[in-house]
Design a protein around this motif. Structure first.
Motif, PDB file in Angstrom:
ATOM      1  N   TYR A 162       0.701  -1.392   0.399  1.00 13.98           N
ATOM      2  CA  TYR A 162       0.498  -0.227  -0.139  1.00 13.98           C
ATOM      3  C   TYR A 162       0.763   1.213   0.335  1.00 13.98           C
ATOM      4  O   TYR A 162       0.586   1.966  -1.188  1.00 13.98           O
ATOM      5  CB  TYR A 162      -0.821   0.394   1.263  1.00 13.98           C
ATOM      6  CG  TYR A 162      -1.317   1.473   1.357  1.00 13.98           C
ATOM      7  CD1 TYR A 162      -2.654   1.090   1.278  1.00 13.98           C
ATOM      8  CD2 TYR A 162      -0.910   2.025   2.790  1.00 13.98           C
ATOM      9  CE1 TYR A 162      -3.060   3.296   1.384  1.00 13.98           C
ATOM     10  CE2 TYR A 162      -2.008   3.008   3.692  1.00 13.98           C
ATOM     11  CZ  TYR A 162      -2.649   3.952   2.790  1.00 13.98           C
ATOM     12  OH  TYR A 162      -2.957   5.139   2.875  1.00 13.98           O
ATOM     13  N   LYS A 171      -3.575   5.603  -6.407  1.00 14.53           N
ATOM     14  CA  LYS A 171      -4.678   6.150  -5.814  1.00 14.53           C
ATOM     15  C   LYS A 171      -6.195   4.930  -5.538  1.00 14.53           C
ATOM     16  O   LYS A 171      -6.051   4.034  -6.648  1.00 14.53           O
ATOM     17  CB  LYS A 171      -6.157   7.018  -6.948  1.00 14.53           C
ATOM     18  CG  LYS A 171      -5.306   8.568  -7.545  1.00 14.53           C
ATOM     19  CD  LYS A 171      -4.971   9.403  -6.129  1.00 14.53           C
ATOM     20  CE  LYS A 171      -4.272  10.714  -6.447  1.00 14.53           C
ATOM     21  NZ  LYS A 171      -3.686  11.693  -5.739  1.00 14.53           N
ATOM     22  N   ILE A 172      -6.033   5.362  -3.751  1.00 12.96           N
ATOM     23  CA  ILE A 172      -6.429   3.692  -3.950  1.00 12.96           C
ATOM     24  C   ILE A 172      -7.701   3.731  -2.855  1.00 12.96           C
ATOM     25  O   ILE A 172      -8.746   4.857  -2.579  1.00 12.96           O
ATOM     26  CB  ILE A 172      -5.508   3.662  -1.964  1.00 12.96           C
ATOM     27  CG1 ILE A 172      -4.343   3.072  -1.907  1.00 12.96           C
ATOM     28  CG2 ILE A 172      -5.698   2.297  -1.732  1.00 12.96           C
ATOM     29  CD1 ILE A 172      -3.731   2.236  -3.043  1.00 12.96           C
ATOM     30  N   PHE A 174     -10.675   1.389  -1.514  1.00  9.96           N
ATOM     31  CA  PHE A 174     -11.089  -0.287  -0.188  1.00  9.96           C
ATOM     32  C   PHE A 174     -12.982  -0.017  -0.868  1.00  9.96           C
ATOM     33  O   PHE A 174     -13.607   0.945  -1.033  1.00  9.96           O
ATOM     34  CB  PHE A 174     -11.157   0.001   0.606  1.00  9.96           C
ATOM     35  CG  PHE A 174      -9.376   0.215   1.581  1.00  9.96           C
ATOM     36  CD1 PHE A 174      -8.839  -0.363   1.319  1.00  9.96           C
ATOM     37  CD2 PHE A 174      -9.285   1.804   1.556  1.00  9.96           C
ATOM     38  CE1 PHE A 174      -7.845  -0.924   1.708  1.00  9.96           C
ATOM     39  CE2 PHE A 174      -7.615   2.084   1.981  1.00  9.96           C
ATOM     40  CZ  PHE A 174      -7.104   0.535   2.206  1.00  9.96           C
ATOM     41  N   TRP A 199      -7.017   7.431   1.458  1.00  9.33           N
ATOM     42  CA  TRP A 199      -7.464   6.994   0.059  1.00  9.33           C
ATOM     43  C   TRP A 199      -8.405   7.898  -0.339  1.00  9.33           C
ATOM     44  O   TRP A 199      -8.918   8.805   0.033  1.00  9.33           O
ATOM     45  CB  TRP A 199      -8.740   5.718   0.578  1.00  9.33           C
ATOM     46  CG  TRP A 199      -9.647   5.210   2.118  1.00  9.33           C
ATOM     47  CD1 TRP A 199     -10.234   6.481   1.482  1.00  9.33           C
ATOM     48  CD2 TRP A 199      -9.440   5.488   3.345  1.00  9.33           C
ATOM     49  NE1 TRP A 199     -11.359   6.459   3.261  1.00  9.33           N
ATOM     50  CE2 TRP A 199     -10.388   5.975   3.952  1.00  9.33           C
ATOM     51  CE3 TRP A 199      -8.263   5.179   3.807  1.00  9.33           C
ATOM     52  CZ2 TRP A 199     -10.281   5.870   5.199  1.00  9.33           C
ATOM     53  CZ3 TRP A 199      -8.352   4.862   5.320  1.00  9.33           C
ATOM     54  CH2 TRP A 199      -9.787   5.302   5.990  1.00  9.33           C
ATOM     55  N   GLU A 200      -9.426   7.248  -1.356  1.00 11.02           N
ATOM     56  CA  GLU A 200      -9.272   8.504  -2.091  1.00 11.02           C
ATOM     57  C   GLU A 200     -11.311   7.592  -2.156  1.00 11.02           C
ATOM     58  O   GLU A 200     -11.934   8.966  -1.961  1.00 11.02           O
ATOM     59  CB  GLU A 200      -9.215   7.992  -3.761  1.00 11.02           C
ATOM     60  CG  GLU A 200      -8.087   8.423  -4.477  1.00 11.02           C
ATOM     61  CD  GLU A 200      -7.933  10.109  -4.562  1.00 11.02           C
ATOM     62  OE1 GLU A 200      -9.100  10.111  -5.225  1.00 11.02           O
ATOM     63  OE2 GLU A 200      -7.243  10.552  -3.529  1.00 11.02           O
TER      64      GLU A 200
END
Length: 263
Positions: A162, A171-172, A174, A199-200
């Motif tokens: 990560y 861009k993360i 979940f 996170w995004e």
């Protein structure tokens, strides 16, 4: 979920008197930690358990309900020993090798998707009780109580991946089947507490999505990500149902998980 044994590395500074796992539709069969080395000898089993686990991870064996009796000790040994952690880290390494070669557009829409339960956060401590491992049927009330503690540790190797993805400017996103109403705040806390600090998007399941299968649900959420203009370069989950369906991404990576099968 079918079977769970807590790996030793999860015990370090994370274990409480009790601990837990995610939405398991089936009973879990657990190994007693004091099993002898002879119990781990696959040659004594009527089924080749190493081959069984390979079939599970390759999705050649599907819709299985429980781990075969003769392989429960083997899977417990796999989870308790170093191999599970090593396998997780190896998959994370492969994902990073791929990610380094992606030519990002750089407009803030280059996305990498992670599942949460047993992909980024491990629910293994839920099954560690009274200094041993014991069989437990899935109980939604007990499991929510565990989730609301926000004590799930990070899955080995995934936090490092990560952080490296963030350095590469992915861009993360979940996507989790956790309940939006009751679990958003604690999920955010738990992720940040173990190091997943930004996170995004964090997409959870709302009441209108309760009847969807996991493949349908994940496909729907990924469609929303794509509709927002994101390109899904990578997608990681511990279940094949995290990785199948619509908009799976340019590359998928499966974290090892031989303990349960979710459709």
């Amino acid at each position: 979920m079918k079977f769970l044994v807590l790996p030793l590395f999860f015990l370090l500074a994370t274990i409480t008197a009790t601990a837990s796992r995610s939405s398991f539709p089936n009973p879990i069969h657990l190994l007693q930690s004091e099993s002898s080395p002879e119990d781990h000898n696959v040659a004594n089993a009527t089924l080749d358990c190493l081959s069984w686990r390979l079939a599970v991870e390759a999705n050649n064996l599907r819709n299985w309900a429980v781990i075969p009796d003769e392989c429960q000790v083997y899977v417990g040994h796999y989870m308790l020993g170093h191999q599970y952690a090593s396998d997780c880290k190896y998959v994370a390494g492969l994902a990073y090798d791929y990610a380094k070669g992606v030519e990002l557009v750089g407009d803030g829409k280059d996305a990498w998707i992670f599942d949460v339960d047993d992909t980024t956060l491990s629910n293994a401590p839920y099954y560690y009780v009274d200094n041993s491992y014991r069989a437990k049927d899935y109980n939604s009330t007990e499991f929510v109580e565990w989730e609301l503690k926000g004590e799930a540790p990070a899955v080995p190797g995934i936090l490092d991946l990560y952080n490296k993805l963030l350095e590469l400017e992915f861009k993360i996103v979940f996507i989790t089947g956790k309940d939006e109403t009751t679990l958003r705040n604690i999920t955010e806390y738990n992720l940040k507490n173990v190091g997943f600090h930004t996170w995004e998007k964090l997409l959870l399941r709302d009441s209108t999505e309760a009847s969807l299968t996991k493949v349908e649900y994940k496909s729907k959420k990924r469609a929303l990500v794509v509709a927002d203009g994101y390109r899904i370069w990578g997608n990681m989950g511990d279940q094949w149902s995290d990785l199948l369906g619509e908009n799976p991404g340019n590359r998928t990576f499966k974290a090892p998980m031989p303990m349960f099968y979710l459709k």
